[in-house]
Design an enzyme around this catalytic site. Structure first.
Site, PDB file in Angstrom:
ATOM      1  N   GLU A  54      59.667  14.101 -78.224  1.00 50.19           N
ATOM      2  CA  GLU A  54      58.839  15.319 -78.241  1.00 50.19           C
ATOM      3  C   GLU A  54      59.360  16.289 -79.300  1.00 50.19           C
ATOM      4  O   GLU A  54      60.573  16.482 -79.438  1.00 50.19           O
ATOM      5  CB  GLU A  54      58.835  15.980 -76.860  1.00 50.19           C
ATOM      6  CG  GLU A  54      57.784  15.336 -75.970  1.00 50.19           C
ATOM      7  CD  GLU A  54      58.067  15.506 -74.505  1.00 50.19           C
ATOM      8  OE1 GLU A  54      59.166  15.094 -74.080  1.00 50.19           O
ATOM      9  OE2 GLU A  54      57.194  16.035 -73.789  1.00 50.19           O
ATOM     10  N   ASP A 198      35.624  15.654 -90.045  1.00 47.38           N
ATOM     11  CA  ASP A 198      36.146  14.466 -89.363  1.00 47.38           C
ATOM     12  C   ASP A 198      35.754  13.245 -90.192  1.00 47.38           C
ATOM     13  O   ASP A 198      34.597  12.818 -90.200  1.00 47.38           O
ATOM     14  CB  ASP A 198      35.508  14.409 -87.959  1.00 47.38           C
ATOM     15  CG  ASP A 198      35.897  13.166 -87.182  1.00 47.38           C
ATOM     16  OD1 ASP A 198      36.491  12.240 -87.771  1.00 47.38           O
ATOM     17  OD2 ASP A 198      35.596  13.121 -85.968  1.00 47.38           O
ATOM     18  N   THR A 224      40.764   9.012 -87.701  1.00 46.52           N
ATOM     19  CA  THR A 224      41.492   7.970 -86.997  1.00 46.52           C
ATOM     20  C   THR A 224      42.133   7.095 -88.068  1.00 46.52           C
ATOM     21  O   THR A 224      41.834   7.247 -89.260  1.00 46.52           O
ATOM     22  CB  THR A 224      40.564   7.099 -86.124  1.00 46.52           C
ATOM     23  OG1 THR A 224      39.502   6.613 -86.944  1.00 46.52           O
ATOM     24  CG2 THR A 224      39.995   7.884 -84.960  1.00 46.52           C
ATOM     25  N   LYS A 227      39.970   2.501 -88.424  1.00 46.56           N
ATOM     26  CA  LYS A 227      38.634   2.045 -88.835  1.00 46.56           C
ATOM     27  C   LYS A 227      38.732   1.482 -90.254  1.00 46.56           C
ATOM     28  O   LYS A 227      39.378   0.458 -90.431  1.00 46.56           O
ATOM     29  CB  LYS A 227      37.634   3.190 -88.702  1.00 46.56           C
ATOM     30  CG  LYS A 227      37.484   3.688 -87.240  1.00 46.56           C
ATOM     31  CD  LYS A 227      36.406   4.745 -87.119  1.00 46.56           C
ATOM     32  CE  LYS A 227      36.143   5.126 -85.668  1.00 46.56           C
ATOM     33  NZ  LYS A 227      37.037   6.193 -85.177  1.00 46.56           N
ATOM     34  N   ARG A 233      45.510   1.779 -83.955  1.00 46.72           N
ATOM     35  CA  ARG A 233      44.618   2.702 -83.245  1.00 46.72           C
ATOM     36  C   ARG A 233      45.326   4.054 -83.083  1.00 46.72           C
ATOM     37  O   ARG A 233      46.396   4.114 -82.476  1.00 46.72           O
ATOM     38  CB  ARG A 233      44.296   2.097 -81.880  1.00 46.72           C
ATOM     39  CG  ARG A 233      43.180   2.746 -81.108  1.00 46.72           C
ATOM     40  CD  ARG A 233      42.656   1.793 -80.075  1.00 46.72           C
ATOM     41  NE  ARG A 233      41.934   0.713 -80.726  1.00 46.72           N
ATOM     42  CZ  ARG A 233      40.671   0.792 -81.160  1.00 46.72           C
ATOM     43  NH1 ARG A 233      39.974   1.876 -80.966  1.00 46.72           N
ATOM     44  NH2 ARG A 233      40.110  -0.233 -81.754  1.00 46.72           N
TER      45      ARG A 233
HETATM   46  N1  DSN Z   1      33.739   5.041 -80.968  1.00 47.45           N
HETATM   47  C1  DSN Z   1      33.878   5.211 -82.393  1.00 47.45           C
HETATM   48  C2  DSN Z   1      32.787   4.535 -83.134  1.00 47.45           C
HETATM   49  O1  DSN Z   1      32.446   3.422 -82.761  1.00 47.45           O
HETATM   50  O2  DSN Z   1      32.269   5.068 -84.108  1.00 47.45           O
HETATM   51  C3  DSN Z   1      33.975   6.618 -82.781  1.00 47.45           C
HETATM   52  O3  DSN Z   1      34.994   7.218 -82.055  1.00 47.45           O
END
Ligand code: DSN
Length: 414
Positions: A54, A198, A224, A227, A233
């Site tokens: 932390e 975002d 994120t 992707k 993740r």
């Molecule tokens: N669930 C994701 C997506 O499939 O775009 C976004 O958080």
């Protein structure tokens, strides 16, 4: 693979093995999914998962943090280099906590946020009423234009003038076109809003230089890492120097407790991979495959929201083909293609049924597929629609998908 789990827990090992086989044997077209490198997987499985840390590097509430400090410092430094950002916080467990952090750093509960509606391509965390973002804040939404199915920035400006939001949120989970960041910046400045973008879906394309970057325009950029970035993740926040203190304080102790140090280390590995020359080539191929798939589907009479794509995803309105999104998702699963049903702008179906599907190219591109395979996949999709109900024809199409997968092996090293 999984030699230790196989010995200690055969029941769970069977699940892991079956999932690996599923990933290898299906055409993965969920636009938000990808396949990490073995180096990322190995780091996720490292002993860093054992460590409480932390706080932030050199300012922890626990001893023994020397090596996790090194990992987090590497991750932050690499994230800033990759995106040409002033500062980074690599601790968010997910895109959702990254967004929660960014909102609460600037906006008190009850204040107003303005984001793209989920049913027009936005995201749950951009103010949907069932999500924290709609529960904590007064959320209002902009929509796409009914004709062009793209964002009308003049209309958005008028709406922002009326609503005077504290935060203007850009970004989406099902929007196939480029964003006009300069217009969003101008609108935010005019109404005195903080501009948060975002970029979760497009982060890898931005990193690879094939998609314009929001970094020079937004006050804070969230993302994120799993992707198009192809990492573990998790979440990420990039911001201007003057905002780091507020962001850090809100993420920990404001929202999260102990950071997931094995994931943070895997983010460092991911950013390192994205900084290599071949990642730009990957990003370029993701977009080229998106365009090839769009062209091949349009040539077969499919209707694409906004008429095409600038990025890694397309939204197909399947109503003109006589199907709902739910039916189309099940039909494609039958022929070896994984995708998700998705609302289209002004959809009359419920989010559980929908009129569309969302298709993405990042995972298939990681497997080495190119425009020729996109054309073959469009043919499978078209044939499946034409022969729905004909089990023999569908089984043959499934065979074509399996062959395509076999020709582009996934994790051959395992
Ligand atoms: N669930 C994701 C997506 O499939 O775009 C976004 O958080």
């Amino acid at each position: 693979m999984y030699e230790f789990v196989r010995k200690s827990d055969p029941e769970l090992a069977a699940v892991l093995t079956a999932e690996l086989a599923r990933q290898r044997g299906q055409l993965e077209m969920i636009a938000s999914e990808n396949f990490t490198s073995s180096a990322v997987l190995e780091t996720l499985g490292s002993t860093l998962t054992n460590k409480y840390a932390e706080g932030y590097p050199n300012k922890r509430y626990y001893g023994g943090c020397v090596h996790v400090d090194e990992a987090e410092t590497l991750a932050k430094r690499r994230a800033c280099a990759l995106f040409d950002a002033e500062r980074a916080n690599v601790q968010p467990h997910s895109g959702s906590t990254a967004n929660m952090t960014a909102y609460l750093a600037f906006c008190k509960p009850g204040e107003k946020i303005l984001g793209l509606s989920l049913s027009h391509g936005g995201h749950l965390t951009h103010g949907h009423p069932v999500n924290f973002s709609g529960l904590f804040f007064e959320a209002v939404h902009y929509e796409v234009d009914p004709q062009t199915e793209t964002i009308d920035y003049d209309r958005l400006r008028d709406q922002a003038r009326r609503e005077k939001p504290r935060i203007l949120v850009g970004g989406a989970s099902a929007y196939p076109r480029f964003w006009d960041y300069a217009a969003l910046r101008e609108i935010a400045d005019e109404v005195g809003a903080v501009f948060i973008f975002d970029m979760a879906h497009i982060a890898g394309l931005v990193a690879g230089g094939v998609h314009p970057s929001p970094i020079p325009y937004a006050d804070v950029v969230t993302s994120t890492t799993h992707k198009t970035l192809r990492g573990p993740r998790g979440g990420l926040i990039l911001c201007r120097k003057q905002h780091l203190k507020a962001i850090n304080k809100m993420n920990f102790p404001g929202i999260q407790g102990g950071p997931l140090m094995h994931v943070i280390a895997a983010k460092a590995v991911c950013f390192h991979e994205c900084l290599q020359d071949d990642f730009s080539d990957y990003a370029r191929r993701v977009v080229a495959n998106g365009k090839a798939l769009a062209d091949a589907l349009l040539a077969r009479g499919f209707r694409l929201v906004s008429g095409g794509t600038d990025n890694h995803l397309l939204l197909v309105n399947v109503k003109p083909k006589g199907l709902t999104g739910k039916e189309m998702e099940a039909l494609l699963e039958r022929v070896g293609i994984t995708c998700n049903k998705n609302t289209v702008p002004f959809d009359e179906e419920s989010p559980f049924v929908t009129s569309g599907i969302r298709l993405g190219t990042p995972a298939l591109t990681t497997r080495g597929m190119g425009p020729a395979q996109m054309d073959q996949i469009a043919a499978i999709i078209d044939e499946a629609v034409q022969h729905r109900g004909d089990e023999d024809a569908l089984e043959k199409l499934r065979g074509v998908s399996v062959e395509l997968c076999a020709d582009h092996p996934l994790y051959p090293e395992f």
